[in-house]
Design a protein around this motif. Structure first.
Motif, PDB file in Angstrom:
ATOM      1  N   TYR A 162       0.676  -1.381  -0.032  1.00 50.77           N
ATOM      2  CA  TYR A 162      -0.235   0.061  -0.189  1.00 50.77           C
ATOM      3  C   TYR A 162       0.940   0.917   0.032  1.00 50.77           C
ATOM      4  CZ  TYR A 162      -2.411   3.689   1.832  1.00 50.77           C
ATOM      5  OH  TYR A 162      -3.061   4.897   2.623  1.00 50.77           O
ATOM      6  N   GLY A 163       0.702   2.097  -1.030  1.00 54.13           N
ATOM      7  CA  GLY A 163       1.076   3.713  -1.229  1.00 54.13           C
ATOM      8  C   GLY A 163       1.583   4.449   0.028  1.00 54.13           C
ATOM      9  N   GLY A 164       0.232   3.951   1.437  1.00 58.36           N
ATOM     10  CA  GLY A 164       1.064   4.939   2.413  1.00 58.36           C
ATOM     11  C   GLY A 164       1.595   3.923   3.446  1.00 58.36           C
ATOM     12  N   THR A 165       2.300   2.678   3.348  1.00 56.66           N
ATOM     13  CA  THR A 165       2.398   2.059   3.993  1.00 56.66           C
ATOM     14  C   THR A 165       4.289   2.442   3.672  1.00 56.66           C
ATOM     15  OG1 THR A 165       1.016   0.244   4.460  1.00 56.66           O
ATOM     16  CG2 THR A 165       3.546  -0.094   4.919  1.00 56.66           C
ATOM     17  N   ASN A 166       4.395   2.694   1.586  1.00 53.94           N
ATOM     18  CA  ASN A 166       5.922   2.153   1.235  1.00 53.94           C
ATOM     19  C   ASN A 166       6.241   3.719   1.970  1.00 53.94           C
ATOM     20  OD1 ASN A 166       7.577   3.968  -0.418  1.00 53.94           O
ATOM     21  ND2 ASN A 166       6.801   1.815  -1.638  1.00 53.94           N
ATOM     22  N   ARG A 167       5.501   5.014   2.210  1.00 56.38           N
ATOM     23  CA  ARG A 167       5.296   6.177   2.179  1.00 56.38           C
ATOM     24  C   ARG A 167       6.290   6.374   3.863  1.00 56.38           C
ATOM     25  NH1 ARG A 167       1.013   9.488   0.887  1.00 56.38           N
ATOM     26  NH2 ARG A 167      -0.289   8.723   2.897  1.00 56.38           N
ATOM     27  N   PHE A 168       5.574   5.820   4.520  1.00 55.92           N
ATOM     28  CA  PHE A 168       5.978   5.741   6.128  1.00 55.92           C
ATOM     29  C   PHE A 168       7.249   4.658   6.609  1.00 55.92           C
ATOM     30  CE2 PHE A 168       4.271   5.439  10.454  1.00 55.92           C
ATOM     31  CZ  PHE A 168       5.213   4.717  11.343  1.00 55.92           C
ATOM     32  N   PHE A 169       7.050   3.611   5.794  1.00 52.40           N
ATOM     33  CA  PHE A 169       8.383   3.325   5.648  1.00 52.40           C
ATOM     34  C   PHE A 169      10.182   4.505   4.860  1.00 52.40           C
ATOM     35  CE2 PHE A 169       6.897  -1.003   4.606  1.00 52.40           C
ATOM     36  CZ  PHE A 169       6.025  -1.864   5.997  1.00 52.40           C
ATOM     37  N   ARG A 170       9.901   4.665   3.620  1.00 48.98           N
ATOM     38  CA  ARG A 170      10.721   5.728   3.130  1.00 48.98           C
ATOM     39  C   ARG A 170      10.581   6.727   4.193  1.00 48.98           C
ATOM     40  NH1 ARG A 170       9.492   7.725  -1.421  1.00 48.98           N
ATOM     41  NH2 ARG A 170       7.213   7.613  -1.155  1.00 48.98           N
ATOM     42  N   LYS A 171       9.494   7.610   4.758  1.00 51.92           N
ATOM     43  CA  LYS A 171       9.580   8.751   4.808  1.00 51.92           C
ATOM     44  C   LYS A 171       8.963   9.123   6.425  1.00 51.92           C
ATOM     45  CE  LYS A 171       8.978  10.888   0.483  1.00 51.92           C
ATOM     46  NZ  LYS A 171      10.348  12.170   0.059  1.00 51.92           N
ATOM     47  N   VAL A 172       9.257   8.541   6.910  1.00 51.28           N
ATOM     48  CA  VAL A 172       9.641   8.243   8.094  1.00 51.28           C
ATOM     49  C   VAL A 172      10.582   7.437   8.724  1.00 51.28           C
ATOM     50  CG1 VAL A 172       8.001   8.067  10.529  1.00 51.28           C
ATOM     51  CG2 VAL A 172       6.955   8.932   8.201  1.00 51.28           C
ATOM     52  N   LEU A 173      10.321   6.426   8.529  1.00 51.43           N
ATOM     53  CA  LEU A 173      10.973   5.292   9.794  1.00 51.43           C
ATOM     54  C   LEU A 173      12.730   5.780   9.301  1.00 51.43           C
ATOM     55  CD1 LEU A 173       9.607   2.149   9.314  1.00 51.43           C
ATOM     56  CD2 LEU A 173       9.291   3.853  10.743  1.00 51.43           C
ATOM     57  N   SER A 174      12.910   6.228   8.180  1.00 51.69           N
ATOM     58  CA  SER A 174      13.996   6.113   7.660  1.00 51.69           C
ATOM     59  C   SER A 174      15.250   6.983   8.394  1.00 51.69           C
ATOM     60  CB  SER A 174      13.952   6.407   6.552  1.00 51.69           C
ATOM     61  OG  SER A 174      13.157   8.057   5.832  1.00 51.69           O
ATOM     62  N   LYS A 175      14.152   7.888   9.009  1.00 50.81           N
ATOM     63  CA  LYS A 175      14.443   9.774  10.321  1.00 50.81           C
ATOM     64  C   LYS A 175      15.087   8.516  10.841  1.00 50.81           C
ATOM     65  CE  LYS A 175      11.492  12.914  10.870  1.00 50.81           C
ATOM     66  NZ  LYS A 175      10.637  13.766  11.250  1.00 50.81           N
TER      67      LYS A 175
END
Length: 389
Positions: free
Chosen positions: A103-116
């Motif tokens: 899911y795009g929202g999960t993908n975004r969470f992985f890339r944009k949030v957890l990466s921090k």
């Protein structure tokens, strides 16, 4: 855990025993109080403060746990809030392996949030468990898959992935079961450690509540999730819990009709000269049909297809329907059209979308509960209109 032999009985009765209320009300009440009286300071009875617990929420959590054949059920303010609760168990430097078509929202969470927080994620084709095995490192803590991926509807062999994951100490398998629902599939029975749902979709089924669900049989995982549910506070309102609890009562009936309509729509689309390819796990032409056939009770109500032409043809198609509504989300009683490349998966980098087959001409349908003949006719006339764009 399941309390009755059959799904529909659990959906209606699990957690709903009216004898637990002095009023013996058949329908559980909505308890709006944010705090609860204590007889002795610091020694609350069942509840203390609504962020930590609420009678209406308890009813819902008991019911969803029974439907997933789980020991523990927890609910959150949204599907992504539930995702956040799981991933808050991680620490800086940890690693996630995820199905690439997520899911795009999960993908975004992985890339944009957890990466921090220095938490990395490897995206792999999880339809082959060997790809998961190769991606796991000594830093991996979570493997994340979907029972039917969004939007290409790939069905993951959960038991094979679970067998792979559990070779590694301290790695857990999380399965997003939103598309299949526990009516068609119970991932915990196949070895998953945590099951997640966006209850906004099929579990509620009426497109009027935002909520997430987590289920597990692990006491230790449940303790951690319960802590984060309380400490972070992304909990749903009692009214929303009441609404989803009500929606669950017809889940088994709705899912049968969603599947019946989806199958008819998928078969029709396969015959259309305006369609390049149809993606529906219930069709023998789908690449993971045999996996779905083996591990699922059915195939749910999501259908994706590739339209001939380009984005202009897709735009014309989506603007020409009279029954299907152009809108994000899914799983309600109404039929919806989504164009993932510019809607639900627009946040996924273009090169990743291309690799996953999420082209501008890929259309995702959430097939609702309208009369089947009307759905097919609506698609027929819209496809005709799109061909002249």
């Amino acid at each position: 855990m399941a309390t009755f032999p059959h799904f529909g009985t659990d959906a209606i009765h699990a957690g709903q025993d009216c004898k637990q209320w002095k009023s013996k009300a058949v329908i559980p009440g909505i308890f709006l109080s944010t705090t609860y009286q204590q007889d002795v300071p610091g020694q609350p009875d069942l509840y203390e403060y609504t962020r930590g617990g609420n009678p209406t929420r308890t009813v819902l959590q008991s019911c969803v746990a029974a439907l997933e054949n789980a020991k523990h059920g927890l609910v959150a303010a949204s599907g992504l809030a539930a995702t956040s609760m799981v991933l808050q168990m991680l620490s800086a430097g940890d690693h996630i392996v995820s199905v690439n078509d997520v899911y795009g929202g999960t993908n975004r969470f992985f890339r944009k949030v957890l990466s921090k927080y220095n938490i990395e994620c490897s995206l792999v084709d999880a339809t082959n468990a060997e790809n998961v095995e190769k991606a796991i490192t000594d830093k991996t803590k979570v493997v994340w898959v979907e029972s039917s991926t969004n939007p290409t509807l790939q069905c993951i062999d959960i038991q094979a992935v679970a067998n792979t994951v559990h070779k590694h100490k301290d790695v857990i398998l999380v399965v997003d079961n939103t598309f299949m629902t526990p009516y068609f599939l119970r991932p915990l029975d196949l070895g998953a450690d945590v099951v997640l749902h966006s209850a906004t979709k099929y579990l509620n089924g009426h497109t009027d509540v935002l909520m997430g669900v987590l289920c597990t049989n692990s006491d230790s995982i449940a303790d951690k999730l319960t802590f984060y549910q309380y400490a972070v506070g992304a909990v749903p309102s009692p009214f929303d819990c009441y609404m989803v609890n009500r929606g669950l009562k017809t889940l088994h009936v709705r899912m049968r009709m969603h599947q019946e309509n989806a199958m008819a729509v998928a078969k029709f689309l396969e015959t259309s000269p305006h369609v390049v390819k149809v993606l529906y796990p219930g069709l023998p032409s789908h690449p993971t049909h045999e996996v779905a056939k083996r591990q699922c009770k059915g195939y749910s109500g999501m259908v994706s297809f590739v339209l001939k032409g380009d984005l202009s043809n897709v735009t014309k198609f989506s603007q020409s329907t009279k029954v299907f509504i152009l809108a994000e989300s899914l799983g309600g009683y109404e039929s919806l059209i989504d164009v993932p490349s510019v809607m639900t998966h627009a946040s996924v980098p273009a090169e990743e979308r291309e690799q996953l087959g999420i082209k501008d001409t890929l259309v995702r349908l959430s097939v609702g509960l309208e009369e089947c003949g009307d759905l097919v006719e609506d698609l027929r006339q819209a496809l005709e209109a799109a061909s002249s764009a």
